[in-house]
Design a protein around this motif. Structure first.
Motif, PDB file in Angstrom:
ATOM      1  N   GLU A  50       0.829  -1.202   0.000  1.00  0.00           N
ATOM      2  CA  GLU A  50       0.000   0.000   0.000  1.00  0.00           C
ATOM      3  C   GLU A  50       0.867   1.258   0.000  1.00  0.00           C
ATOM      4  OE1 GLU A  50      -3.618   2.089   2.587  1.00  0.00           O
ATOM      5  OE2 GLU A  50      -2.983   0.030   3.011  1.00  0.00           O
ATOM      6  N   CYS A  61      -6.569  -4.051 -11.861  1.00  0.00           N
ATOM      7  CA  CYS A  61      -7.474  -4.019 -10.714  1.00  0.00           C
ATOM      8  C   CYS A  61      -8.899  -3.612 -11.072  1.00  0.00           C
ATOM      9  CB  CYS A  61      -6.922  -3.069  -9.654  1.00  0.00           C
ATOM     10  SG  CYS A  61      -5.385  -3.642  -8.900  1.00  0.00           S
ATOM     11  N   SER A  67     -12.099  -4.102  -8.522  1.00  0.00           N
ATOM     12  CA  SER A  67     -12.692  -2.923  -7.878  1.00  0.00           C
ATOM     13  C   SER A  67     -14.201  -2.873  -8.030  1.00  0.00           C
ATOM     14  CB  SER A  67     -12.081  -1.649  -8.471  1.00  0.00           C
ATOM     15  OG  SER A  67     -12.619  -1.329  -9.749  1.00  0.00           O
ATOM     16  N   PRO A 123     -15.039  -5.832  -4.714  1.00  0.00           N
ATOM     17  CA  PRO A 123     -13.922  -6.440  -3.976  1.00  0.00           C
ATOM     18  C   PRO A 123     -14.367  -7.427  -2.910  1.00  0.00           C
ATOM     19  CG  PRO A 123     -14.175  -4.112  -3.406  1.00  0.00           C
ATOM     20  CD  PRO A 123     -15.045  -4.358  -4.595  1.00  0.00           C
ATOM     21  N   MET A 132      -5.578  -9.292  -5.156  1.00  0.00           N
ATOM     22  CA  MET A 132      -6.432  -8.580  -4.197  1.00  0.00           C
ATOM     23  C   MET A 132      -5.602  -7.689  -3.272  1.00  0.00           C
ATOM     24  SD  MET A 132      -9.475 -11.229  -3.117  1.00  0.00           S
ATOM     25  CE  MET A 132      -8.417 -12.640  -2.808  1.00  0.00           C
ATOM     26  N   GLU A 133      -4.440  -8.192  -2.839  1.00  0.00           N
ATOM     27  CA  GLU A 133      -3.581  -7.400  -1.958  1.00  0.00           C
ATOM     28  C   GLU A 133      -3.091  -6.150  -2.672  1.00  0.00           C
ATOM     29  OE1 GLU A 133      -0.438  -9.730  -0.228  1.00  0.00           O
ATOM     30  OE2 GLU A 133      -1.807 -11.399   0.135  1.00  0.00           O
ATOM     31  N   CYS A 161      -4.550  -4.621  -5.252  1.00  0.00           N
ATOM     32  CA  CYS A 161      -5.658  -3.726  -5.581  1.00  0.00           C
ATOM     33  C   CYS A 161      -6.221  -3.013  -4.356  1.00  0.00           C
ATOM     34  CB  CYS A 161      -6.762  -4.504  -6.295  1.00  0.00           C
ATOM     35  SG  CYS A 161      -6.243  -5.229  -7.870  1.00  0.00           S
ATOM     36  N   ALA A 162      -6.067  -3.621  -3.178  1.00  0.00           N
ATOM     37  CA  ALA A 162      -6.570  -2.992  -1.955  1.00  0.00           C
ATOM     38  C   ALA A 162      -5.856  -1.682  -1.672  1.00  0.00           C
ATOM     39  CB  ALA A 162      -6.410  -3.946  -0.776  1.00  0.00           C
ATOM     40  N   ASP A 219      -7.366   3.259  -2.306  1.00  0.00           N
ATOM     41  CA  ASP A 219      -8.028   2.751  -1.103  1.00  0.00           C
ATOM     42  C   ASP A 219      -9.133   1.764  -1.427  1.00  0.00           C
ATOM     43  OD1 ASP A 219      -6.424   4.318   0.624  1.00  0.00           O
ATOM     44  OD2 ASP A 219      -7.699   6.062   0.218  1.00  0.00           O
ATOM     45  N   GLY A 220      -8.960   1.019  -2.532  1.00  0.00           N
ATOM     46  CA  GLY A 220      -9.930  -0.007  -2.887  1.00  0.00           C
ATOM     47  C   GLY A 220     -11.200   0.503  -3.528  1.00  0.00           C
ATOM     48  N   GLN A 221     -11.248   1.781  -3.875  1.00  0.00           N
ATOM     49  CA  GLN A 221     -12.448   2.336  -4.500  1.00  0.00           C
ATOM     50  C   GLN A 221     -12.575   1.857  -5.942  1.00  0.00           C
ATOM     51  OE1 GLN A 221     -14.716   4.247  -2.677  1.00  0.00           O
ATOM     52  NE2 GLN A 221     -13.335   3.469  -1.085  1.00  0.00           N
TER      53      GLN A 221
END
Length: 299
Positions: free
Chosen positions: A68, A96, A100, A103, A134-135, A137-138, A142-144
């Motif tokens: 992140e 991603c 998204s 998720p 997934m890690e 893209c999180a 902020d995963g939006q």
């Protein structure tokens, strides 16, 4: 046929950044938005998060993940005008995009997808690839949910900023003079840029490709031979790479193998031999045209 799906895999969906391939994908993995592999910039590395091992226990790599903190740093560099960061961000958005959209449901999709693989090893690799994606893209926005135009915008900005891979990715020869097409190929070869060479391998560049390599490339695998040449020249296409992670999540080709190994496995012996001969011939011609070495690590 597996190779038909593989040949379509690295496509920037929507937004006009499409790398055409020869035929339709024949598998239906959860990440329908295909992606391009990251360059070996060090911004994506392995993670300490626990992931299932491949069934035979011989796998020595983990799929890379951008942390992140590294993602936020990448976005800051892109917003500050760094062309390479803008290109990397466009590719991250592309990878991603489908994650998204939902998720919370993506883990279920990955698990269901893994359960359809042909072996326990393939299922374990699919779970690994999905978890790594997934890690990554999180940490992106902020995963939006990712807007489609973000992919195009950042890749076009990277091209305008002079990033050669982005230029090759967004380039459309129909809108340029033949001399400009030749100049782009010349630059890619002179700079030993394997990722840009990969981007130029598709059918949109067939005229210039055929002019340079038509005497050694023929048949259905002409583009594939150039792709594999790019991998041998430094593009990251090996086991555990972001490229092969995407091969799994986007094309269903989940294997502890390089791109070349995966393709060769899917071909009959006679076609395999022809493809290998074409790759070698392309490498020899590239050296004669100015690519100083056929060794990886061009940057």
């Amino acid at each position: 046929m597996l190779i038909a799906g593989i040949l379509l895999v690295l496509v920037l969906v929507g937004a006009g950044l499409i790398w055409k391939r020869d035929s339709a994908v024949e598998v239906a993995p959860p990440e329908k938005a295909a992606a391009a592999e990251e360059t070996a910039s060090g911004s994506i590395g392995s993670t300490d998060a626990a992931r299932p091992s491949a069934a035979r226990g011989a796998q020595r790599w983990q799929f890379p993940v951008r942390s992140e903190a590294a993602t936020k740093a990448l976005q800051a560099r892109a917003e500050a005008g760094d062309a390479a960061a803008q290109r990397e961000l466009a590719l991250a958005y592309d990878r991603c995009l489908m994650v998204s959209l939902d998720p919370a449901d993506y883990p279920r999709q990955i698990h269901a997808f893994a359960s359809t693989r042909g072996s326990a090893e393939e299922a374990a690799i699919a779970e690994q690839a999905g978890q790594a994606l997934m890690e990554e893209c999180a940490g992106l926005d902020d995963g939006q949910r990712i807007p489609l135009d973000a992919i195009t915008m950042w890749m076009q900005q990277a091209a305008q900023g002079g990033d050669l891979e982005a230029i090759a990715t967004t380039w459309r020869p129909a809108n340029t003079h033949a001399l400009e097409q030749a100049a782009l190929w010349d630059r890619v070869i002179a700079e030993h840029h394997a990722e840009a060479l990969y981007a130029l391998s598709n059918l949109y560049q067939a005229d210039e490709r055929d002019r340079r390599f038509g005497d050694v490339l023929a048949g259905d695998h002409a583009s594939t031979a150039l792709e594999l040449a790019a991998c041998r020249l430094g593009k990251e296409c090996g086991p555990g790479s972001v490229f092969m992670r995407t091969m799994c999540t986007a094309a269903g080709a989940c294997a502890d193998a390089s791109y070349e190994e995966l393709l060769l496995r899917a071909l009959p012996a006679a076609e395999r031999k022809v493809l290998q001969m074409q790759v070698e011939a392309v490498l020899q011609k590239l050296q004669r045209q100015g690519w100083a070495s056929a060794e990886p690590g061009h940057r």
